[in-house]
Design a protein around this motif. Structure first.
Motif, PDB file in Angstrom:
ATOM      1  N   THR A   2       0.844  -1.181   0.000  1.00  0.00           N
ATOM      2  CA  THR A   2       0.000   0.000   0.000  1.00  0.00           C
ATOM      3  C   THR A   2       0.885   1.238   0.000  1.00  0.00           C
ATOM      4  O   THR A   2       1.683   1.436   0.909  1.00  0.00           O
ATOM      5  CB  THR A   2      -0.913   0.022   1.238  1.00  0.00           C
ATOM      6  OG1 THR A   2      -1.729  -1.156   1.234  1.00  0.00           O
ATOM      7  CG2 THR A   2      -1.808   1.243   1.217  1.00  0.00           C
ATOM      8  N   THR A   5      -0.734   7.691   0.914  1.00  0.00           N
ATOM      9  CA  THR A   5      -1.713   8.580   0.281  1.00  0.00           C
ATOM     10  C   THR A   5      -1.783   9.922   1.005  1.00  0.00           C
ATOM     11  O   THR A   5      -2.695  10.715   0.767  1.00  0.00           O
ATOM     12  CB  THR A   5      -3.116   7.942   0.272  1.00  0.00           C
ATOM     13  OG1 THR A   5      -3.515   7.680   1.626  1.00  0.00           O
ATOM     14  CG2 THR A   5      -3.111   6.640  -0.526  1.00  0.00           C
ATOM     15  N   GLN A   6      -0.834  10.161   1.904  1.00  0.00           N
ATOM     16  CA  GLN A   6      -0.822  11.409   2.677  1.00  0.00           C
ATOM     17  C   GLN A   6       0.596  11.962   2.719  1.00  0.00           C
ATOM     18  O   GLN A   6       1.578  11.213   2.607  1.00  0.00           O
ATOM     19  CB  GLN A   6      -1.346  11.159   4.093  1.00  0.00           C
ATOM     20  CG  GLN A   6      -0.622  10.052   4.834  1.00  0.00           C
ATOM     21  CD  GLN A   6      -1.244   9.730   6.180  1.00  0.00           C
ATOM     22  OE1 GLN A   6      -2.205  10.347   6.621  1.00  0.00           O
ATOM     23  NE2 GLN A   6      -0.674   8.748   6.872  1.00  0.00           N
ATOM     24  N   GLY A  51      -0.718   9.509  -6.393  1.00  0.00           N
ATOM     25  CA  GLY A  51      -1.696   8.822  -5.567  1.00  0.00           C
ATOM     26  C   GLY A  51      -1.958   9.426  -4.207  1.00  0.00           C
ATOM     27  O   GLY A  51      -2.680   8.835  -3.388  1.00  0.00           O
ATOM     28  N   VAL A  52      -1.399  10.603  -3.929  1.00  0.00           N
ATOM     29  CA  VAL A  52      -1.637  11.266  -2.644  1.00  0.00           C
ATOM     30  C   VAL A  52      -2.999  11.963  -2.685  1.00  0.00           C
ATOM     31  O   VAL A  52      -3.332  12.647  -3.656  1.00  0.00           O
ATOM     32  CB  VAL A  52      -0.523  12.280  -2.338  1.00  0.00           C
ATOM     33  CG1 VAL A  52      -0.841  13.083  -1.080  1.00  0.00           C
ATOM     34  CG2 VAL A  52       0.813  11.562  -2.177  1.00  0.00           C
ATOM     35  N   THR A  53      -3.782  11.778  -1.628  1.00  0.00           N
ATOM     36  CA  THR A  53      -5.114  12.378  -1.554  1.00  0.00           C
ATOM     37  C   THR A  53      -5.218  13.458  -0.486  1.00  0.00           C
ATOM     38  O   THR A  53      -6.148  14.280  -0.527  1.00  0.00           O
ATOM     39  CB  THR A  53      -6.172  11.307  -1.258  1.00  0.00           C
ATOM     40  OG1 THR A  53      -5.843  10.644  -0.017  1.00  0.00           O
ATOM     41  CG2 THR A  53      -6.217  10.263  -2.368  1.00  0.00           C
ATOM     42  N   LEU A  79      -6.350  17.425  -4.741  1.00  0.00           N
ATOM     43  CA  LEU A  79      -6.341  16.678  -3.485  1.00  0.00           C
ATOM     44  C   LEU A  79      -6.821  17.574  -2.354  1.00  0.00           C
ATOM     45  O   LEU A  79      -7.072  18.754  -2.544  1.00  0.00           O
ATOM     46  CB  LEU A  79      -4.928  16.131  -3.185  1.00  0.00           C
ATOM     47  CG  LEU A  79      -3.690  16.880  -3.676  1.00  0.00           C
ATOM     48  CD1 LEU A  79      -3.600  18.238  -3.066  1.00  0.00           C
ATOM     49  CD2 LEU A  79      -2.443  16.075  -3.437  1.00  0.00           C
ATOM     50  N   ARG A 124       6.054   6.250  -5.876  1.00  0.00           N
ATOM     51  CA  ARG A 124       5.678   4.872  -5.536  1.00  0.00           C
ATOM     52  C   ARG A 124       6.904   3.959  -5.516  1.00  0.00           C
ATOM     53  O   ARG A 124       7.012   3.055  -4.681  1.00  0.00           O
ATOM     54  CB  ARG A 124       4.635   4.344  -6.524  1.00  0.00           C
ATOM     55  CG  ARG A 124       3.274   5.039  -6.442  1.00  0.00           C
ATOM     56  CD  ARG A 124       2.325   4.458  -7.489  1.00  0.00           C
ATOM     57  NE  ARG A 124       1.006   5.063  -7.449  1.00  0.00           N
ATOM     58  CZ  ARG A 124       0.653   6.134  -8.166  1.00  0.00           C
ATOM     59  NH1 ARG A 124       1.553   6.721  -8.935  1.00  0.00           N
ATOM     60  NH2 ARG A 124      -0.575   6.617  -8.091  1.00  0.00           N
TER      61      ARG A 124
END
Length: 247
Positions: A2, A5-6, A51-53, A79, A124
């Motif tokens: 995983t 994402t932050q 992929g960072v939200t 984001l 990633r």
């Protein structure tokens, strides 16, 4: 695995070497000439692409200017962004710890970056590198070009060649990080983590260094000359790309 994402962006510096650009704005709000977008805008786009939200921006000098821009841009930002402002100077390590306290998922890994870095590379891949080495913290390593020409000699002192602006033989901290969930607790409440936490983790072999892939663009925006060079490099990239391109 995983992927994080932050992320935390450290945007509290005064940017004294970038004056007069930073007389009325914090350094991350300085625009790269020719882009119409502040440095932090490029970073947020990059983080979203990776992929960072959720991003926490640690503000300091002229925080309200950055906060106003984030508020105005909220509808088009890719984001969720929140800001924290230090009530008093905490140092880089203390500021990072303070900002980490506002991450939405404290039990998950996270990225961090200095908000005056302009770069793009696969985060990633860096996160996978971090996990494979079971590190507590991983820092990206860059080899910036030496701003002078260098002289190559042999063992007897004969000059063999002149090399213009070669890459540094030593890697430098690129200002981009991957941290495990437990890292925040290791940060000082005040002070510089690069003088305390990082050396301790290095002695314990829990600090990893991820070499940026060859050909990756990276520049720290510290001075007006850095802005000029970034604009020149961007123009070169756009000319080389068929039909133009986005850096």
């Amino acid at each position: 695995m995983t992927h994080p994402t932050q992320a935390v962006l450290l945007a509290g510096g005064q940017g004294t070497r970038l004056r007069p650009y930073t007389d009325d704005r914090p350094k991350p709000m300085v625009e790269i000439p020719g882009t119409g977008t502040p440095i932090i805008g490029h970073q947020l786009d990059w983080l979203a692409d990776e992929g960072v939200t959720d991003v926490v921006v640690a503000c300091g000098h002229l925080a309200e200017v950055l906060q106003d821009w984030l508020t105005a841009a909220a509808g088009r930002l890719p984001l969720r962004v929140t800001t924290v402002v230090e009530k008093e100077p905490l140092g880089r390590g203390g500021g990072l710890k303070y900002a980490a306290g506002s991450l939405p998922h404290p039990d998950r890994p996270w990225y961090a970056a200095n908000a005056d870095i302009w770069t793009r590379f696969p985060l990633r891949d860096m996160a996978a590198f971090h996990q494979e080495r079971d590190a507590e913290a991983t820092l990206a390593l860059a080899r910036p070009r030496i701003p002078w020409g260098v002289v190559e000699t042999d063992a007897f002192g004969h000059v063999l060649d002149f090399i213009e602006a070669p890459p540094s033989p030593y890697p430098v901290n690129a200002g981009v990080y991957v941290f495990s969930p437990s890292f925040a607790a290791l940060l000082p409440d005040r002070g510089d983590h690069e003088r305390t936490t990082f050396p301790r983790l290095a002695r314990q072999r829990r600090l990893a260094g991820y070499p940026l892939p060859q050909g990756v663009y990276w520049r720290a925006i510290d001075t007006a000359k850095d802005l000029e060079k970034a604009a020149e490099e961007l123009a070169t990239v756009r000319k080389a790309a068929p039909g133009g391109g986005r850096a």
